[in-house]
Design a protein around this motif. Structure first.
Motif, PDB file in Angstrom:
ATOM      1  N   LEU A 155       0.837  -1.197   0.000  1.00 15.56           N
ATOM      2  CA  LEU A 155       0.000   0.000   0.000  1.00 15.56           C
ATOM      3  C   LEU A 155       0.875   1.251   0.000  1.00 15.56           C
ATOM      4  O   LEU A 155       0.623   2.199  -0.744  1.00 15.56           O
ATOM      5  N   ALA A 156       1.921   1.236   0.820  1.00 12.95           N
ATOM      6  CA  ALA A 156       2.815   2.391   0.893  1.00 12.95           C
ATOM      7  C   ALA A 156       3.550   2.607  -0.421  1.00 12.95           C
ATOM      8  O   ALA A 156       3.747   3.744  -0.858  1.00 12.95           O
ATOM      9  N   ARG A 157       3.935   1.519  -1.068  1.00 15.38           N
ATOM     10  CA  ARG A 157       4.724   1.614  -2.300  1.00 15.38           C
ATOM     11  C   ARG A 157       3.904   2.142  -3.466  1.00 15.38           C
ATOM     12  O   ARG A 157       4.419   2.839  -4.340  1.00 15.38           O
ATOM     13  N   THR A 158       2.641   1.819  -3.500  1.00 19.52           N
ATOM     14  CA  THR A 158       1.804   2.170  -4.659  1.00 19.52           C
ATOM     15  C   THR A 158       0.948   3.412  -4.436  1.00 19.52           C
ATOM     16  O   THR A 158       0.343   3.913  -5.377  1.00 19.52           O
ATOM     17  N   ALA A 159       0.898   3.924  -3.223  1.00 20.86           N
ATOM     18  CA  ALA A 159       0.000   5.033  -2.914  1.00 20.86           C
ATOM     19  C   ALA A 159       0.602   6.367  -3.342  1.00 20.86           C
ATOM     20  O   ALA A 159       1.804   6.595  -3.179  1.00 20.86           O
ATOM     21  N   PRO A 160      -0.208   7.271  -3.877  1.00 25.43           N
ATOM     22  CA  PRO A 160       0.279   8.620  -4.177  1.00 25.43           C
ATOM     23  C   PRO A 160       0.612   9.356  -2.884  1.00 25.43           C
ATOM     24  O   PRO A 160      -0.041   9.157  -1.858  1.00 25.43           O
ATOM     25  N   PRO A 161       1.617  10.221  -2.900  1.00 26.53           N
ATOM     26  CA  PRO A 161       2.059  10.876  -1.660  1.00 26.53           C
ATOM     27  C   PRO A 161       1.031  11.794  -1.025  1.00 26.53           C
ATOM     28  O   PRO A 161       1.088  12.054   0.177  1.00 26.53           O
ATOM     29  N   ASP A 162       0.084  12.302  -1.819  1.00 19.63           N
ATOM     30  CA  ASP A 162      -0.893  13.247  -1.274  1.00 19.63           C
ATOM     31  C   ASP A 162      -2.189  12.589  -0.821  1.00 19.63           C
ATOM     32  O   ASP A 162      -3.150  13.288  -0.481  1.00 19.63           O
ATOM     33  N   MET A 163      -2.234  11.270  -0.818  1.00 17.41           N
ATOM     34  CA  MET A 163      -3.493  10.600  -0.488  1.00 17.41           C
ATOM     35  C   MET A 163      -3.825  10.727   0.993  1.00 17.41           C
ATOM     36  O   MET A 163      -2.961  10.984   1.832  1.00 17.41           O
ATOM     37  N   HIS A 164      -5.090  10.503   1.305  1.00 20.45           N
ATOM     38  CA  HIS A 164      -5.552  10.371   2.682  1.00 20.45           C
ATOM     39  C   HIS A 164      -5.982   8.924   2.873  1.00 20.45           C
ATOM     40  O   HIS A 164      -6.652   8.351   2.007  1.00 20.45           O
ATOM     41  N   LEU A 165      -5.594   8.346   3.991  1.00 23.26           N
ATOM     42  CA  LEU A 165      -5.903   6.951   4.286  1.00 23.26           C
ATOM     43  C   LEU A 165      -7.018   6.903   5.317  1.00 23.26           C
ATOM     44  O   LEU A 165      -6.911   7.507   6.393  1.00 23.26           O
ATOM     45  N   ILE A 166      -8.086   6.201   4.974  1.00 23.19           N
ATOM     46  CA  ILE A 166      -9.242   6.082   5.851  1.00 23.19           C
ATOM     47  C   ILE A 166      -9.457   4.609   6.185  1.00 23.19           C
ATOM     48  O   ILE A 166      -9.598   3.776   5.288  1.00 23.19           O
ATOM     49  N   ALA A 167      -9.449   4.312   7.464  1.00 20.74           N
ATOM     50  CA  ALA A 167      -9.740   2.957   7.939  1.00 20.74           C
ATOM     51  C   ALA A 167     -11.111   2.962   8.606  1.00 20.74           C
ATOM     52  O   ALA A 167     -11.548   3.979   9.151  1.00 20.74           O
ATOM     53  N   PHE A 168     -11.771   1.817   8.547  1.00 19.20           N
ATOM     54  CA  PHE A 168     -13.098   1.686   9.148  1.00 19.20           C
ATOM     55  C   PHE A 168     -13.025   0.845  10.417  1.00 19.20           C
ATOM     56  O   PHE A 168     -12.286  -0.149  10.488  1.00 19.20           O
ATOM     57  N   GLU A 169     -13.770   1.268  11.403  1.00 18.29           N
ATOM     58  CA  GLU A 169     -14.011   0.407  12.552  1.00 18.29           C
ATOM     59  C   GLU A 169     -14.840  -0.793  12.095  1.00 18.29           C
ATOM     60  O   GLU A 169     -15.547  -0.694  11.095  1.00 18.29           O
ATOM     61  N   PRO A 170     -14.778  -1.925  12.791  1.00 13.29           N
ATOM     62  CA  PRO A 170     -13.997  -2.155  14.007  1.00 13.29           C
ATOM     63  C   PRO A 170     -12.533  -2.476  13.718  1.00 13.29           C
ATOM     64  O   PRO A 170     -12.215  -3.122  12.715  1.00 13.29           O
TER      65      PRO A 170
END
Length: 293
Positions: free
Chosen positions: A221-236
């Motif tokens: 994920l880190a290798r392919t993600a654009p540098p300006d992205m926002h990462l959103i995780a969902f509970e739980p």
């Protein structure tokens, strides 16, 4: 000898799998749902089911709309309690392709209606609109279904207007599987359809499976993600993941973490229908507006 409505409808339904299930009276319709997505839709249409599978986990995976306290728990997934379902005297039982294996046994209790949102069209949100209309038809509340969908359209349009007023960053949407792996959502999934509706770019453009996600390591994920992205995780998120993430060199080295562009959203039903899509759209809009304030 009198025949009550439930047994009459069951007999009609069993005549042929291809027959259309007749509408049932909305005023006293008793529906059991073996699917959270169908249940959230019925609640949103003003006709809560009398029974739902795994109702005790509703607040963990669905949250909104609230499940009425009167709704009975009919068991877990494929291990439903047929006696409990029968005791609820349903007029209709809702299944999905996942639970459709139970159909023969369920049809001895009441007519069965299958809701299918994920299919070869890879358009779950569009399919959710279609299935909402079908639920409205079989439950005898077609006007309520159309009004709900019209309101949903207006709300989606409103969210899009708010977001497109400013340039927005791409987002990546994940569930943590453990401290090194995530389920990342992309093409073919409900979240992607919502992003498209709102005009927001998904940072994850690589292949996904039939259900619209891929399971990858954090390093990928880190290798392919654009540098300006926002990462959103969902509970739980399992409690022991949080401290191990904090000590992970991979996690700490990710630009999205270093820049503070990581957020955890409350639970949104991943395989939901229109109510879940609206919940996600609202949460995302509020987050991005706050970020750009």
């Amino acid at each position: 000898m009198s025949i009550d409505r439930r047994h009459l409808l069951s007999g009609i339904c069993c005549l042929s799998a291809s027959l259309t299930i007749p509408a049932i009276a909305a005023a006293d319709a008793r529906i059991v749902s073996l699917d959270y997505a169908a249940a959230e839709t019925l609640i949103s249409l003003g006709l809560p089911p009398v029974g739902v599978q795994s109702s005790d986990h509703w607040d963990r995976w669905v949250v909104e709309p609230e499940l009425p306290a009167s709704v009975a728990n009919v068991g877990q997934d494929l291990v439903v309690n047929l006696e409990v379902i029968a005791s609820l005297r349903p007029d209709l039982i809702i299944t999905t392709p996942y639970t459709d294996a139970l159909r023969d046994r369920l049809e001895t209790i009441a007519p069965v209606f299958k809701v299918s949102v994920y299919d070869e069209t890879k358009s779950p949100l569009r399919n959710a609109y279609r299935e909402t209309r079908e639920l409205g038809r079989v439950a005898g509340i077609e006007e309520e279904a159309e009004a709900f969908l019209a309101d949903a359209d207006a709300r989606f349009d409103g969210f899009r207007e708010r977001l497109t007023a400013k340039e927005q960053p791409p987002v990546a949407l994940v569930n943590f599987m453990d401290n090194r792996h995530v389920r990342v959502y992309g093409a073919s999934g409900l979240y992607q359809d919502v992003l498209d509706r709102l005009g927001i770019e998904n940072a994850w453009t690589r292949p996904t499976n039939y259900w619209g996600f891929a399971t990858v390591g954090l390093e990928e994920l880190a290798r392919t993600a654009p540098p300006d992205m926002h990462l959103i995780a969902f509970e739980p998120i399992v409690d022991d993941i949080r401290p191990t993430l904090a000590s992970s060199p991979i996690w700490r080295s990710m630009p999205v973490v270093q820049e503070g562009n990581f957020e955890v959203f409350p639970a949104v039903l991943t395989f939901g229908m229109v109510p879940s899509a609206l919940r996600f759209a609202r949460l995302l809009t509020e987050y991005l507006e706050g970020n750009n304030a």
